[in-house]
Design an enzyme around this catalytic site. Structure first.
Site, mmCIF file in Angstrom:
data_model
loop_
_atom_site.group_PDB
_atom_site.id
_atom_site.type_symbol
_atom_site.label_atom_id
_atom_site.label_comp_id
_atom_site.label_asym_id
_atom_site.label_seq_id
_atom_site.Cartn_x
_atom_site.Cartn_y
_atom_site.Cartn_z
ATOM 1 N N LYS A 186 0.719 -1.109 -0.450
ATOM 2 C CA LYS A 186 -0.236 -0.083 -0.084
ATOM 3 C C LYS A 186 0.971 1.139 -0.041
ATOM 4 C CE LYS A 186 -1.630 2.691 2.069
ATOM 5 N NZ LYS A 186 -1.630 4.594 1.975
ATOM 6 N N GLY A 238 6.405 4.655 8.795
ATOM 7 C CA GLY A 238 4.939 5.910 8.253
ATOM 8 C C GLY A 238 5.562 6.978 9.764
ATOM 9 N N SER A 239 4.658 7.899 10.201
ATOM 10 C CA SER A 239 4.577 8.780 11.469
ATOM 11 C C SER A 239 4.340 7.818 12.432
ATOM 12 C CB SER A 239 3.894 9.719 11.353
ATOM 13 O OG SER A 239 2.319 8.825 11.103
ATOM 14 N N THR A 240 5.265 8.154 13.959
ATOM 15 C CA THR A 240 4.527 7.439 15.156
ATOM 16 C C THR A 240 3.025 7.871 15.406
ATOM 17 O OG1 THR A 240 7.322 8.504 15.490
ATOM 18 C CG2 THR A 240 5.038 8.044 16.955
ATOM 19 N N GLY A 243 1.814 5.046 13.431
ATOM 20 C CA GLY A 243 2.440 3.586 13.724
ATOM 21 C C GLY A 243 1.578 2.749 15.021
ATOM 22 N N GLU A 260 8.679 1.535 11.870
ATOM 23 C CA GLU A 260 10.237 2.275 11.614
ATOM 24 C C GLU A 260 9.407 4.152 11.342
ATOM 25 O OE1 GLU A 260 12.060 5.080 10.787
ATOM 26 O OE2 GLU A 260 12.902 4.192 8.386
ATOM 27 N N CYS A 294 13.419 10.156 7.781
ATOM 28 C CA CYS A 294 12.780 10.387 9.791
ATOM 29 C C CYS A 294 13.849 9.920 9.905
ATOM 30 C CB CYS A 294 12.125 8.535 8.910
ATOM 31 S SG CYS A 294 13.812 7.236 8.205
ATOM 32 N N GLU A 391 8.917 16.425 15.358
ATOM 33 C CA GLU A 391 9.655 15.803 14.867
ATOM 34 C C GLU A 391 8.649 16.891 13.163
ATOM 35 O OE1 GLU A 391 7.988 12.210 12.418
ATOM 36 O OE2 GLU A 391 10.761 12.138 11.896
HETATM 37 P P1 ADP Z 1 2.172 11.376 7.254
HETATM 38 O O1 ADP Z 1 1.104 11.698 8.181
HETATM 39 O O2 ADP Z 1 3.542 11.656 6.515
HETATM 40 O O3 ADP Z 1 1.112 10.815 5.365
HETATM 41 P P2 ADP Z 1 1.399 8.110 7.930
HETATM 42 O O4 ADP Z 1 2.208 7.470 8.771
HETATM 43 O O5 ADP Z 1 -0.068 8.862 7.618
HETATM 44 O O6 ADP Z 1 2.467 9.696 7.475
HETATM 45 O O7 ADP Z 1 1.552 7.859 6.171
HETATM 46 C C1 ADP Z 1 2.578 6.474 6.144
HETATM 47 C C2 ADP Z 1 1.589 5.424 4.984
HETATM 48 O O8 ADP Z 1 0.591 4.977 6.302
HETATM 49 C C3 ADP Z 1 1.205 5.704 4.154
HETATM 50 O O9 ADP Z 1 0.424 4.830 3.262
HETATM 51 C C4 ADP Z 1 -0.236 6.230 4.523
HETATM 52 O O10 ADP Z 1 -1.642 5.871 3.776
HETATM 53 C C5 ADP Z 1 -1.231 4.606 5.358
HETATM 54 N N1 ADP Z 1 -2.152 5.004 6.702
HETATM 55 C C6 ADP Z 1 -2.211 6.167 7.460
HETATM 56 N N2 ADP Z 1 -2.656 6.158 8.204
HETATM 57 C C7 ADP Z 1 -2.635 4.778 8.724
HETATM 58 C C8 ADP Z 1 -3.862 3.921 9.118
HETATM 59 N N3 ADP Z 1 -4.307 4.015 10.283
HETATM 60 N N4 ADP Z 1 -3.114 2.580 9.135
HETATM 61 C C9 ADP Z 1 -2.543 1.490 8.429
HETATM 62 N N5 ADP Z 1 -2.081 2.742 7.282
HETATM 63 C C10 ADP Z 1 -2.394 3.827 7.837
#
Ligand code: ADP
Length: 488
Positions: A186, A238-240, A243, A260, A294, A391
């Site tokens: 994804k 992705g973002s904390t 995560g 990560e 990151c 961050e």
């Molecule tokens: P940013 O806020 O920098 O866009 P995210 O952590 O939201 O970073 O996004 C990183 C990835 O995680 C993207 O592919 C996003 O679509 C996906 N994503 C965002 N929210 C969720 C979630 N609740 N569960 C799984 N994947 C997610």
């Protein structure tokens, strides 16, 4: 001057070896960050597509066409994929520059070589992953034969962000396939196009249908994928905040999870550092990829007597960065990825200033179309300033002078994050000490931002769980099974 605009592939899902739309799905526009103009749109894939992708990956996982392959055949497929990435490197770099906004000069010399080399490195592993023969501790010698098998875990959900769309997808896909898993990728909704092109190349390389699947969508699609009971393992970058949401979401199914996440990594210039190395290094550590890294070195600590030369030196480095569209070969600093990211970065700069940080460089949006932020340096001695703590994920550096080198470790470790640290010193003994004392998954000494497929990478504290890369990554994609046979 710009490079010719690449042809973007159709925004379709790739499921069970077939390209398909999600006719029920709403569409989300994708924007060119250098102009804010739409490039196209993607489906926000819904439950039916998620179900189909996971089922395809489950079926392929059990199919002898994949499961029964000799490891050397998996290696050959991965090498074929690496060759295809190399053959299409210019096109993939152009897609990455257009979609993410990153300078083509770096997409073609950093992202693309790394993408292919990651696959090549991981291609070496399938034939080297094996269990062990173990003598049981409690049984008479020779009475039992015991050994371990390393089994692929199953379907891997690879959820990746927008800052290194191709490279980070391959950080997950390549070891998962090397281990014999199957994958549903994804990509981030902001930057889907290199992943779509990659899926075409994976198809061309000859992986059996369903071994690799691509699902387009946003966080809702990601969440539906991550919580699907058919997924054995989630590999997330992705973002904390996301995560943490994933940790809560997998509490019931107990799906394996590597995370990560974010960082707020310190750069420490020691009093004996070679400034001709430290200054460009510190600048590159934070401004490369417009700070959307990151492990960027976002907190710089400088001996007080060196503050002025270091600030002057960083200003000179920044002056020499041509700012522009990623597709312009002269550009060294591109836009941030999206309007939302632009607002976020400007908001964090303002919060830092409001809390007392002095802006000594930049601090504003650049007056041109697209999402451009001027490279920014904020000076502060307040460790609680939000620009020091949060961050930002943009071209923003905080600089803090220090008097006592002995207090440096405590200062550097005073962060919720623990992804990386950068140290500049001529004293190698001190460097080794710091490498033990700094709370960071990676410590770079007299260099910066050089990830390597052979070297484990990951974070402490709120920077995540687990290590990617190197042999260690296979701990996440394989399960150890013990076999005990009574022989006498
Ligand atoms: P940013 O806020 O920098 O866009 P995210 O952590 O939201 O970073 O996004 C990183 C990835 O995680 C993207 O592919 C996003 O679509 C996906 N994503 C965002 N929210 C969720 C979630 N609740 N569960 C799984 N994947 C997610």
């Amino acid at each position: 001057m710009t490079t010719p605009q690449p042809t973007l592939p159709p925004a379709l899902n790739f499921i069970a070896g077939r390209w398909q739309d999600d006719p029920q799905a709403a569409r989300l526009p994708v924007h060119d960050p250098a102009t804010a103009q739409p490039l196209g749109d993607i489906p926000l894939s819904g439950a039916a597509s998620v179900e189909a992708a996971v089922q395809a990956a489950r079926t392929a996982f059990r199919d002898p066409a994949w499961r029964g392959l000799p490891p050397i055949a998996r290696e050959r497929l991965l090498h074929r994929l690496a060759d295809l990435i190399d053959a299409h490197a210019a096109e993939l770099a152009a897609i990455e520059a257009l979609d993410n906004g990153k300078p083509i000069a770096f997409a073609s010399t950093v992202d693309l070589p790394l993408a292919a080399m990651w696959v090549r490195y991981m291609a070496g592993w399938p034939s080297k992953l094996h269990g062990r023969c173990i003598a049981p501790a409690l049984q008479p010698a020779g009475s039992h034969h015991a050994y371990t098998l390393r089994q692929p875990v199953g379907v891997v959900a690879a959820i990746v962000p927008w800052n290194f769309p191709l490279v980070l997808a391959l950080w997950k896909i390549a070891p998962a396939l090397a281990a014999g898993c199957t994958v549903v990728l994804k990509p981030a909704e902001q930057t889907p196009y290199s992943a779509i092109r990659l899926a075409q190349l994976i198809e061309q390389a000859g992986f059996p249908p369903g071994v690799f699947n691509l699902l387009l969508g946003d966080g809702t699609t990601g969440q539906a994928l991550a919580t699907h009971p058919g997924v054995a393992k989630i590999s997330f970058t992705g973002s904390t905040a996301t995560g943490q949401r994933l940790v809560a979401a997998v509490a019931r199914p107990l799906t394996r999870l590597t995370l990560e996440l974010g960082g707020k990594s310190p750069t420490l210039i020691l009093p004996d550092a070679d400034l001709s190395v430290a200054i460009p290094g510190a600048a590159q550590a934070v401004f490369f990829n417009s700070g959307q890294v990151c492990f960027a070195g976002t907190r710089l600590y400088v001996p007080r007597p060196l503050l002025d030369p270091v600030l002057d030196g960083i200003a000179q480095v920044i002056d020499a960065f041509p700012i522009g569209a990623g597709s312009d070969p002269a550009t060294r600093l591109g836009p941030v990825v999206s309007a939302r990211q632009l607002d976020h970065v400007l908001g964090r700069i303002e919060a830092g200033r409001a809390a007392g940080a002095r802006c000594v460089l930049g601090g504003h949006r650049i007056d041109r179309p697209g999402y451009f932020v001027a490279p920014t340096v904020l000076l502060t001695e307040d460790r609680h300033n939000p620009a020091v703590r949060d961050e930002i994920f943009g071209p923003v550096l905080t600089v803090t002078p220090y008097d006592d080198p002995e207090a440096l470790v405590e200062l550097a470790n005073d962060s919720d994050y623990g992804l990386a640290a950068h140290v500049y010193t001529r004293d190698l003994g001190r460097a080794h000490q710091l490498a033990q004392q700094l709370e960071a998954g990676t410590v770079w000494v007299n260099t910066q931002l050089t990830p390597d497929p052979a070297i484990p990478f990951g974070g402490l504290k709120q920077s995540g769980w687990g290590r990617e890369n190197g042999e260690e990554v296979f701990a996440h994609y394989t399960e150890t099974r013990s076999v005990i046979i009574k022989t006498a």
